[in-house]
Write a protein that holds these residues in place. Structure first.
Motif, PDB file in Angstrom:
ATOM      1  N   LEU A   1       0.827  -1.204   0.000  1.00 56.37           N
ATOM      2  CA  LEU A   1       0.000   0.000   0.000  1.00 56.37           C
ATOM      3  C   LEU A   1       0.863   1.256   0.000  1.00 56.37           C
ATOM      4  O   LEU A   1       0.618   2.209  -0.756  1.00 56.37           O
ATOM      5  N   TRP A   2       1.892   1.267   0.843  1.00 57.88           N
ATOM      6  CA  TRP A   2       2.793   2.415   0.885  1.00 57.88           C
ATOM      7  C   TRP A   2       3.539   2.583  -0.438  1.00 57.88           C
ATOM      8  O   TRP A   2       3.692   3.699  -0.946  1.00 57.88           O
ATOM      9  N   GLY A   3       4.016   1.473  -0.981  1.00 61.21           N
ATOM     10  CA  GLY A   3       4.772   1.546  -2.227  1.00 61.21           C
ATOM     11  C   GLY A   3       3.936   2.036  -3.394  1.00 61.21           C
ATOM     12  O   GLY A   3       4.374   2.890  -4.182  1.00 61.21           O
TER      13      GLY A   3
ATOM     14  N   VAL B   1      10.260  -1.398  -2.369  1.00 63.43           N
ATOM     15  CA  VAL B   1       9.409  -1.942  -1.304  1.00 63.43           C
ATOM     16  C   VAL B   1       8.392  -2.949  -1.828  1.00 63.43           C
ATOM     17  O   VAL B   1       8.150  -3.995  -1.216  1.00 63.43           O
ATOM     18  N   ALA B   2       7.779  -2.637  -2.976  1.00 55.15           N
ATOM     19  CA  ALA B   2       6.637  -3.425  -3.428  1.00 55.15           C
ATOM     20  C   ALA B   2       7.024  -4.803  -3.945  1.00 55.15           C
ATOM     21  O   ALA B   2       6.276  -5.773  -3.762  1.00 55.15           O
ATOM     22  N   TRP B   3       8.183  -4.919  -4.588  1.00 62.55           N
ATOM     23  CA  TRP B   3       8.539  -6.206  -5.181  1.00 62.55           C
ATOM     24  C   TRP B   3       8.736  -7.294  -4.119  1.00 62.55           C
ATOM     25  O   TRP B   3       8.117  -8.367  -4.217  1.00 62.55           O
ATOM     26  N   PRO B   4       9.568  -7.093  -3.107  1.00 60.69           N
ATOM     27  CA  PRO B   4       9.686  -8.138  -2.084  1.00 60.69           C
ATOM     28  C   PRO B   4       8.353  -8.447  -1.412  1.00 60.69           C
ATOM     29  O   PRO B   4       8.055  -9.607  -1.120  1.00 60.69           O
ATOM     30  N   ALA B   5       7.552  -7.419  -1.176  1.00 61.71           N
ATOM     31  CA  ALA B   5       6.271  -7.628  -0.514  1.00 61.71           C
ATOM     32  C   ALA B   5       5.333  -8.445  -1.387  1.00 61.71           C
ATOM     33  O   ALA B   5       4.666  -9.377  -0.911  1.00 61.71           O
ATOM     34  N   PHE B   6       5.260  -8.126  -2.664  1.00 66.47           N
ATOM     35  CA  PHE B   6       4.353  -8.849  -3.550  1.00 66.47           C
ATOM     36  C   PHE B   6       4.776 -10.308  -3.691  1.00 66.47           C
ATOM     37  O   PHE B   6       3.946 -11.224  -3.611  1.00 66.47           O
ATOM     38  N   ASN B   7       6.066 -10.551  -3.931  1.00 67.32           N
ATOM     39  CA  ASN B   7       6.528 -11.935  -4.074  1.00 67.32           C
ATOM     40  C   ASN B   7       6.321 -12.735  -2.794  1.00 67.32           C
ATOM     41  O   ASN B   7       5.990 -13.929  -2.839  1.00 67.32           O
ATOM     42  N   ALA B   8       6.518 -12.096  -1.646  1.00 68.92           N
ATOM     43  CA  ALA B   8       6.286 -12.782  -0.378  1.00 68.92           C
ATOM     44  C   ALA B   8       4.819 -13.152  -0.224  1.00 68.92           C
ATOM     45  O   ALA B   8       4.477 -14.229   0.280  1.00 68.92           O
ATOM     46  N   LEU B   9       3.935 -12.278  -0.671  1.00 69.81           N
ATOM     47  CA  LEU B   9       2.507 -12.558  -0.584  1.00 69.81           C
ATOM     48  C   LEU B   9       2.113 -13.712  -1.496  1.00 69.81           C
ATOM     49  O   LEU B   9       1.349 -14.604  -1.103  1.00 69.81           O
ATOM     50  N   VAL B  10       2.647 -13.716  -2.710  1.00 70.34           N
ATOM     51  CA  VAL B  10       2.370 -14.811  -3.634  1.00 70.34           C
ATOM     52  C   VAL B  10       2.875 -16.136  -3.073  1.00 70.34           C
ATOM     53  O   VAL B  10       2.184 -17.159  -3.116  1.00 70.34           O
ATOM     54  N   ALA B  11       4.090 -16.133  -2.522  1.00 73.31           N
ATOM     55  CA  ALA B  11       4.679 -17.357  -1.984  1.00 73.31           C
ATOM     56  C   ALA B  11       3.896 -17.879  -0.794  1.00 73.31           C
ATOM     57  O   ALA B  11       3.893 -19.086  -0.521  1.00 73.31           O
ATOM     58  N   ALA B  12       3.225 -16.984  -0.073  1.00 67.51           N
ATOM     59  CA  ALA B  12       2.454 -17.408   1.093  1.00 67.51           C
ATOM     60  C   ALA B  12       1.159 -18.119   0.716  1.00 67.51           C
ATOM     61  O   ALA B  12       0.644 -18.914   1.500  1.00 67.51           O
TER      62      ALA B  12
ATOM     63  N   GLY C   1      -7.114   0.483  -4.248  1.00 71.79           N
ATOM     64  CA  GLY C   1      -8.474   0.079  -3.921  1.00 71.79           C
ATOM     65  C   GLY C   1      -8.562  -1.388  -3.537  1.00 71.79           C
ATOM     66  O   GLY C   1      -9.330  -1.769  -2.640  1.00 71.79           O
ATOM     67  N   LEU C   2      -7.777  -2.223  -4.193  1.00 73.59           N
ATOM     68  CA  LEU C   2      -7.778  -3.654  -3.887  1.00 73.59           C
ATOM     69  C   LEU C   2      -7.238  -3.916  -2.482  1.00 73.59           C
ATOM     70  O   LEU C   2      -7.795  -4.718  -1.721  1.00 73.59           O
ATOM     71  N   LEU C   3      -6.178  -3.214  -2.124  1.00 73.60           N
ATOM     72  CA  LEU C   3      -5.533  -3.440  -0.829  1.00 73.60           C
ATOM     73  C   LEU C   3      -6.343  -2.898   0.342  1.00 73.60           C
ATOM     74  O   LEU C   3      -6.308  -3.455   1.444  1.00 73.60           O
ATOM     75  N   VAL C   4      -7.069  -1.817   0.134  1.00 73.22           N
ATOM     76  CA  VAL C   4      -7.881  -1.264   1.227  1.00 73.22           C
ATOM     77  C   VAL C   4      -9.292  -1.827   1.208  1.00 73.22           C
ATOM     78  O   VAL C   4     -10.076  -1.579   2.127  1.00 73.22           O
ATOM     79  N   GLY C   5      -9.624  -2.602   0.177  1.00 71.69           N
ATOM     80  CA  GLY C   5     -10.951  -3.192   0.062  1.00 71.69           C
ATOM     81  C   GLY C   5     -10.932  -4.700   0.239  1.00 71.69           C
ATOM     82  O   GLY C   5     -10.784  -5.203   1.355  1.00 71.69           O
ATOM     83  N   PRO C   6     -11.053  -5.456  -0.866  1.00 68.68           N
ATOM     84  CA  PRO C   6     -11.171  -6.920  -0.753  1.00 68.68           C
ATOM     85  C   PRO C   6     -10.010  -7.605  -0.043  1.00 68.68           C
ATOM     86  O   PRO C   6     -10.190  -8.654   0.562  1.00 68.68           O
TER      87      PRO C   6
END
Length: 446
Positions: free
Chosen positions: A91-93, A126-137, A194-199
């Motif tokens: 969200l920050w990124g 910031v966003a790349w490590p966060a996104f890949n970590a989320l996918v891997a989870a 919108g996706l991150l603060v919503g669904p």
């Protein structure tokens, strides 16, 4: 998600059906939110040089500055992802990307461009490590590699469509057209926000640290002492330097200054890139599942060497239809290599990573990526600014050969499982959730 849900076994529809809700949301909006990126990606160097009057050398340095900022924030970003979760960091990124695009739309001096690039670099770091970590989870095993590949195809669908629109609309004689496309890029960031603060507001992607593990075990120094991580990091750096670092800065500069093609041709070249990725990514995923990822990377290096050689030959027919055809052929071959790269490096990285350190492991990989994009534009700007076009192409081809050697080095240091080979056991029935998958999915929702 089971192995049988992967497109290589049951098709894309079954893969989608087996995805957790979080995974479906992440994939469903990818093409839309990357459309804005496609509007500006092929033309940023052209915008700086031909519209704002910034020299090619300085434009290359400014492009590299994005990666410098990203590299500075990547380490802290990975640690914060492990501590606070991927959603918050994404969200920050993304918000920073929006601000940066707005500033860049109206930038007329190198100082203001640099300010805009601070925000863009923060997002990339910031966003790349966060996104890949989320996918891997939310994915595991072969399905993880499939997810990264499908996500990459959708990213390129959005970028490619944006590139076509940008190429047809942007005009170096009308600076306002570039202002419009950068503002459109900013507006596209409203989709992931919108996706991150919503669904996805309940998704975090965290995993608890194992009881009794010392803080030193999760330090970046300890992670890099793992030979497998170190060699994958070096391989990633070189791949980005000769690939993406040159595609974003060296390619458009070479195409304009040496091949002497129009911005429309450059835009359509990115469209060809997209068409190849979207058209062949699923076929490639079927072919590479269960094969050594390091061998796949070797094939990719050979394809990239061929692509850059083709681009180099366009200089002998500058401004001609043959040059335009060569520019398009470059992106076709380069894109085929990308379909091999993008599912493999992220999968190797995340298969090496413990659940509670995914942010840091992905940050190390992202740091290598950013380092390559720092050096790439600087070298391209310097060499092409001094008309060393032949040496520029030769340097990249030699780099491709070094990638093959590095892939062999990685292969000797990772397990067959991390390298993408199957364990040989029977595939679970469709819809079966393994304990590891249940653990990964549970780690995504607060």
């Amino acid at each position: 998600m089971s192995e049988s849900s992967a497109p290589s076994q049951s098709g894309l529809r079954e893969f989608w059906a087996q995805l957790p809700v979080e995974g479906r949301w992440l994939l469903s909006t990818v093409a839309v939110q990357t459309l804005g990126r496609g509007l500006t990606l092929p033309f940023t160097v052209i915008y700086l040089h031909e519209v704002r009057g910034i020299s090619l050398d300085l434009a290359g340095l400014l492009m590299a500055f994005i990666a410098v900022v990203a590299l500075v924030v990547t380490g802290p970003g990975g640690a914060l992802t492990d501590r606070y979760g991927a959603r918050r960091m994404l969200l920050w990124g993304t918000s920073a990307q929006l601000v940066g695009c707005v500033i860049l739309a109206f930038a007329t001096t190198p100082a203001v461009v640099a300010l805009a690039f601070v925000f863009l670099g923060f997002n990339f770091g910031v966003a790349w490590p966060a996104f890949n970590a989320l996918v891997a989870a939310i994915t595991t095993g072969p399905a993880r590699q499939q997810y990264f590949g499908i996500n990459f195809a959708l990213v390129n669908l959005g970028i490619g469509l944006g590139g076509v629109i940008g190429g047809l609309y942007a005009d170096v004689t009308r600076p306002s057209t570039f202002t419009v496309i950068f503002l459109a890029d900013a507006a596209s960031m409203l989709v992931p926000i919108g996706l991150l603060v919503g669904p996805l507001r309940h998704v975090h992607g965290r995993a608890e640290k194992p009881e009794g593990e010392s803080a030193a075990a999760g330090s970046y120094l300890t992670i890099l002492r793992n030979p497998a991580v170190l060699w994958v990091t070096v391989l990633t750096f070189l791949g980005v330097f000769i690939g993406y670092g040159q595609m974003e800065a060296g390619f458009p500069a070479f195409a304009r200054q040496v091949s002497q093609v129009s911005t429309s041709v450059i835009g359509f070249a990115f469209a060809v890139n997209t068409a190849v990725i979207v058209g062949l990514q699923f076929f490639v995923l079927r072919r590479i599942t269960g094969r050594r990822r390091t061998r796949i990377l070797m094939v990719m290096a050979a394809l990239w060497a061929l692509a850059w050689l083709v681009l180099g030959l366009t200089g002998f027919a500058a401004g001609s239809v043959a040059a335009a055809g060569g520019v398009l052929a470059f992106h076709a071959a380069f894109a085929l290599g990308e379909t091999l790269l993008q599912p493999t490096i992220p999968a190797i990285t995340n298969d090496l990573a413990p659940d509670h350190l995914r942010g840091r492991y992905n940050a190390v990989n992202a740091g290598a990526f950013q380092s390559g994009t720092i050096l790439g534009p600087v070298v391209a700007g310097f060499m092409l600014g001094h008309h060393w076009s032949a040496a520029f192409i030769a340097m990249i081809v030699v780099g491709c050969a070094l990638m093959v050697a590095l892939a062999f080095a990685v292969e000797r240091r990772i397990t067959p499982s991390v390298n993408g080979l199957q364990d040989g056991g029977p595939a679970p029935e469709p819809g079966t959730v393994t304990p590891a998958q249940a653990k990964g999915s549970a780690g995504t929702v607060s």
